[in-house]
Write a protein that holds these residues in place. Structure first.
Motif, PDB file in Angstrom:
ATOM      1  N   PRO A 231      67.012  46.400  15.516  1.00 50.83           N
ATOM      2  CA  PRO A 231      66.181  47.354  14.757  1.00 50.83           C
ATOM      3  C   PRO A 231      65.886  46.911  13.333  1.00 50.83           C
ATOM      4  O   PRO A 231      64.865  47.307  12.768  1.00 50.83           O
ATOM      5  CB  PRO A 231      67.027  48.635  14.769  1.00 50.83           C
ATOM      6  CG  PRO A 231      67.901  48.508  15.971  1.00 50.83           C
ATOM      7  CD  PRO A 231      68.217  47.043  16.082  1.00 50.83           C
ATOM      8  N   GLN A 232      66.747  46.097  12.740  1.00 47.44           N
ATOM      9  CA  GLN A 232      66.554  45.685  11.348  1.00 47.44           C
ATOM     10  C   GLN A 232      65.763  44.387  11.215  1.00 47.44           C
ATOM     11  O   GLN A 232      65.554  43.893  10.099  1.00 47.44           O
ATOM     12  CB  GLN A 232      67.916  45.520  10.664  1.00 47.44           C
ATOM     13  CG  GLN A 232      68.793  46.763  10.718  1.00 47.44           C
ATOM     14  CD  GLN A 232      68.097  47.995  10.173  1.00 47.44           C
ATOM     15  OE1 GLN A 232      67.478  47.934   9.119  1.00 47.44           O
ATOM     16  NE2 GLN A 232      68.201  49.101  10.887  1.00 47.44           N
ATOM     17  N   SER A 233      65.310  43.820  12.328  1.00 48.45           N
ATOM     18  CA  SER A 233      64.566  42.563  12.274  1.00 48.45           C
ATOM     19  C   SER A 233      63.286  42.722  11.460  1.00 48.45           C
ATOM     20  O   SER A 233      62.617  43.766  11.513  1.00 48.45           O
ATOM     21  CB  SER A 233      64.206  42.093  13.685  1.00 48.45           C
ATOM     22  OG  SER A 233      65.363  41.775  14.428  1.00 48.45           O
ATOM     23  N   TYR A 234      62.923  41.694  10.744  1.00 52.40           N
ATOM     24  CA  TYR A 234      61.730  41.730   9.891  1.00 52.40           C
ATOM     25  C   TYR A 234      60.493  42.115  10.690  1.00 52.40           C
ATOM     26  O   TYR A 234      59.659  42.913  10.240  1.00 52.40           O
ATOM     27  CB  TYR A 234      61.540  40.357   9.245  1.00 52.40           C
ATOM     28  CG  TYR A 234      60.389  40.290   8.259  1.00 52.40           C
ATOM     29  CD1 TYR A 234      60.603  40.488   6.898  1.00 52.40           C
ATOM     30  CD2 TYR A 234      59.083  40.039   8.680  1.00 52.40           C
ATOM     31  CE1 TYR A 234      59.564  40.433   5.987  1.00 52.40           C
ATOM     32  CE2 TYR A 234      58.036  39.979   7.772  1.00 52.40           C
ATOM     33  CZ  TYR A 234      58.275  40.176   6.440  1.00 52.40           C
ATOM     34  OH  TYR A 234      57.232  40.124   5.544  1.00 52.40           O
ATOM     35  N   ALA A 235      60.350  41.538  11.885  1.00 53.17           N
ATOM     36  CA  ALA A 235      59.136  41.748  12.675  1.00 53.17           C
ATOM     37  C   ALA A 235      59.087  43.108  13.367  1.00 53.17           C
ATOM     38  O   ALA A 235      58.074  43.444  13.995  1.00 53.17           O
ATOM     39  CB  ALA A 235      58.989  40.639  13.718  1.00 53.17           C
ATOM     40  N   ALA A 236      60.147  43.915  13.245  1.00 54.44           N
ATOM     41  CA  ALA A 236      60.168  45.215  13.916  1.00 54.44           C
ATOM     42  C   ALA A 236      59.035  46.124  13.446  1.00 54.44           C
ATOM     43  O   ALA A 236      58.564  46.984  14.195  1.00 54.44           O
ATOM     44  CB  ALA A 236      61.517  45.896  13.689  1.00 54.44           C
ATOM     45  N   GLN A 237      58.575  45.914  12.229  1.00 49.58           N
ATOM     46  CA  GLN A 237      57.505  46.757  11.684  1.00 49.58           C
ATOM     47  C   GLN A 237      56.160  46.524  12.372  1.00 49.58           C
ATOM     48  O   GLN A 237      55.226  47.303  12.181  1.00 49.58           O
ATOM     49  CB  GLN A 237      57.377  46.506  10.181  1.00 49.58           C
ATOM     50  CG  GLN A 237      57.053  45.068   9.824  1.00 49.58           C
ATOM     51  CD  GLN A 237      57.178  44.754   8.358  1.00 49.58           C
ATOM     52  OE1 GLN A 237      56.538  45.372   7.513  1.00 49.58           O
ATOM     53  NE2 GLN A 237      58.028  43.783   8.028  1.00 49.58           N
ATOM     54  N   PHE A 238      56.075  45.446  13.168  1.00 44.82           N
ATOM     55  CA  PHE A 238      54.800  45.102  13.789  1.00 44.82           C
ATOM     56  C   PHE A 238      54.745  45.430  15.277  1.00 44.82           C
ATOM     57  O   PHE A 238      53.782  45.079  15.949  1.00 44.82           O
ATOM     58  CB  PHE A 238      54.508  43.616  13.571  1.00 44.82           C
ATOM     59  CG  PHE A 238      54.490  43.235  12.117  1.00 44.82           C
ATOM     60  CD1 PHE A 238      53.419  43.598  11.305  1.00 44.82           C
ATOM     61  CD2 PHE A 238      55.561  42.574  11.547  1.00 44.82           C
ATOM     62  CE1 PHE A 238      53.417  43.278   9.962  1.00 44.82           C
ATOM     63  CE2 PHE A 238      55.560  42.247  10.205  1.00 44.82           C
ATOM     64  CZ  PHE A 238      54.490  42.604   9.410  1.00 44.82           C
ATOM     65  N   VAL A 239      55.765  46.098  15.791  1.00 53.17           N
ATOM     66  CA  VAL A 239      55.773  46.509  17.195  1.00 53.17           C
ATOM     67  C   VAL A 239      56.127  47.991  17.275  1.00 53.17           C
ATOM     68  O   VAL A 239      56.690  48.559  16.340  1.00 53.17           O
ATOM     69  CB  VAL A 239      56.766  45.676  18.029  1.00 53.17           C
ATOM     70  CG1 VAL A 239      56.400  44.197  17.983  1.00 53.17           C
ATOM     71  CG2 VAL A 239      58.193  45.886  17.558  1.00 53.17           C
ATOM     72  N   THR A 240      55.788  48.594  18.378  1.00 51.55           N
ATOM     73  CA  THR A 240      56.059  50.021  18.559  1.00 51.55           C
ATOM     74  C   THR A 240      57.367  50.228  19.309  1.00 51.55           C
ATOM     75  O   THR A 240      57.869  49.319  19.982  1.00 51.55           O
ATOM     76  CB  THR A 240      54.928  50.693  19.345  1.00 51.55           C
ATOM     77  OG1 THR A 240      54.918  50.171  20.691  1.00 51.55           O
ATOM     78  CG2 THR A 240      53.568  50.428  18.692  1.00 51.55           C
ATOM     79  N   GLU A 241      57.909  51.443  19.213  1.00 50.57           N
ATOM     80  CA  GLU A 241      59.124  51.774  19.965  1.00 50.57           C
ATOM     81  C   GLU A 241      58.875  51.664  21.459  1.00 50.57           C
ATOM     82  O   GLU A 241      59.761  51.229  22.215  1.00 50.57           O
ATOM     83  CB  GLU A 241      59.595  53.180  19.606  1.00 50.57           C
ATOM     84  CG  GLU A 241      60.142  53.305  18.186  1.00 50.57           C
ATOM     85  CD  GLU A 241      60.725  54.670  17.911  1.00 50.57           C
ATOM     86  OE1 GLU A 241      60.863  55.466  18.877  1.00 50.57           O
ATOM     87  OE2 GLU A 241      61.065  54.949  16.746  1.00 50.57           O
ATOM     88  N   ALA A 242      57.677  52.027  21.899  1.00 53.48           N
ATOM     89  CA  ALA A 242      57.352  51.925  23.324  1.00 53.48           C
ATOM     90  C   ALA A 242      57.360  50.469  23.788  1.00 53.48           C
ATOM     91  O   ALA A 242      57.832  50.159  24.893  1.00 53.48           O
ATOM     92  CB  ALA A 242      55.992  52.563  23.591  1.00 53.48           C
ATOM     93  N   GLU A 243      56.836  49.584  22.944  1.00 58.52           N
ATOM     94  CA  GLU A 243      56.851  48.162  23.294  1.00 58.52           C
ATOM     95  C   GLU A 243      58.284  47.637  23.379  1.00 58.52           C
ATOM     96  O   GLU A 243      58.629  46.869  24.296  1.00 58.52           O
ATOM     97  CB  GLU A 243      56.055  47.357  22.267  1.00 58.52           C
ATOM     98  CG  GLU A 243      54.551  47.512  22.403  1.00 58.52           C
ATOM     99  CD  GLU A 243      53.787  46.790  21.309  1.00 58.52           C
ATOM    100  OE1 GLU A 243      52.730  46.219  21.633  1.00 58.52           O
ATOM    101  OE2 GLU A 243      54.244  46.782  20.147  1.00 58.52           O
TER     102      GLU A 243
END
Length: 294
Positions: A231-243
């Protein structure tokens, strides 16, 4: 929560097939093992010059020290949040010796071609600095707190500037460069991560095709959970919870009958494949746990 047999089957695969280093990583991460045992296993790959070789990178079978396995040694210590002074002292000595005059480190040396290696390791110039693995090497060196007496040395400052200039000149060439940017941006001083650099990088990460959204895509692609390992990964902001949920389900389904996860590229040998799968299986378990699936 997923069924416990995911972890149990992976455990059986690791203890049956993985190299000692990854067995010790598994012990530490999932069974209360010690950091010291991991470091002892890691130390076996270090050469007298302070660098790492000896197939720590399973695609490079040569015993000689190489930049990428040395980068991986720093990754393992970062995973432990324990930068062993003896190992680190050797690494710093090695990096100082191989730093390119203009800053940075080569991707690899041609000496690897004297030994079995993956076909993509085609090195023509020993003296060309590369963002891969320089970005992560510098990021980990900035992260560690074991020693900092080298940060004012010219090789280190030139290497910082090499990464900064590389990032100012464009965008990553792909996943392997992208993760270099991320580790560096996470640990570099503010003066080395400008707003413009971060903006261009974020736009690149969000662009189509960079993060593979199809959980069933085949071939050498890098999917959501390769970029977003927690959850804390940098790229997490670019994907959705559904993905993320879709890819977690697919990841669980990809576990093979022997308990390990497959690689998506050709291996140098049957042993090399098992070494890669052992390492990858530890990584997959870490991701599943980070998202509450173990």
């Amino acid at each position: 929560m997923v069924q416990s047999n995911v972890l149990e089957q992976a455990r059986a695969f690791i203890y049956s097939n993985a190299r000692l280093l990854d067995r010790k990583r598994f012990e530490y991460l999932f069974e209360g093992g010690s950091k010291e045992e991991v470091l002892r296993a890691l130390k076996a790959y270090q050469n007298d010059d302070g660098g790492f070789g000896n197939a720590l990178e399973p695609d490079i079978r040569c015993p000689n020290s190489q930049p990428v396995p040395t980068e991986y040694a720093l990754y393992v210590m970062s995973e432990l949040d324990c930068f062993d002074a003896d190992i680190l002292n050797g690494i710093i000595r090695y990096l100082k010796a191989i730093a390119v005059p203009g800053g940075g480190f080569p991707l690899a040396y041609r000496s690897l071609q004297q030994y079995p290696h993956a076909p993509w390791w085609k090195i023509e110039d020993d003296g060309a600095a590369s963002i891969n693995p320089t970005g992560q090497i510098m990021g980990y060196l900035l992260k560690q707190k074991t020693r900092n007496d080298f940060v004012e040395e010219e090789w280190f400052k030139r290497s910082l500037n090499f990464v900064k200039k590389t990032m100012e000149q464009g965008t990553p060439a792909g996943y392997h460069d992208g993760i270099q940017w991320i580790t560096f941006l996470e640990h570099a001083p503010e003066s080395y991560r400008s707003i413009d650099t971060k903006r261009r990088f974020d736009e690149w990460l969000a662009s189509p095709g960079v993060i593979e959204r199809n959980p069933h895509a085949e071939g050498y692609v890098h999917k959501v959970l390769d970029w977003v390992t927690g959850p804390q990964s940098y790229a997490a902001q670019f994907v959705t919870e559904a993905e993320i949920e879709e890819h977690l389900s697919a990841l669980i389904a990809e576990q093979e009958g022997d308990g390990g996860w497959p690689i998506n590229f050709p291996a140098v040998s049957s042993l090399g494949e098992l070494e890669w799968r052992g390492s990858l299986t530890v990584e997959r378990l870490k991701t599943l746990r980070a998202f509450g699936k173990l």
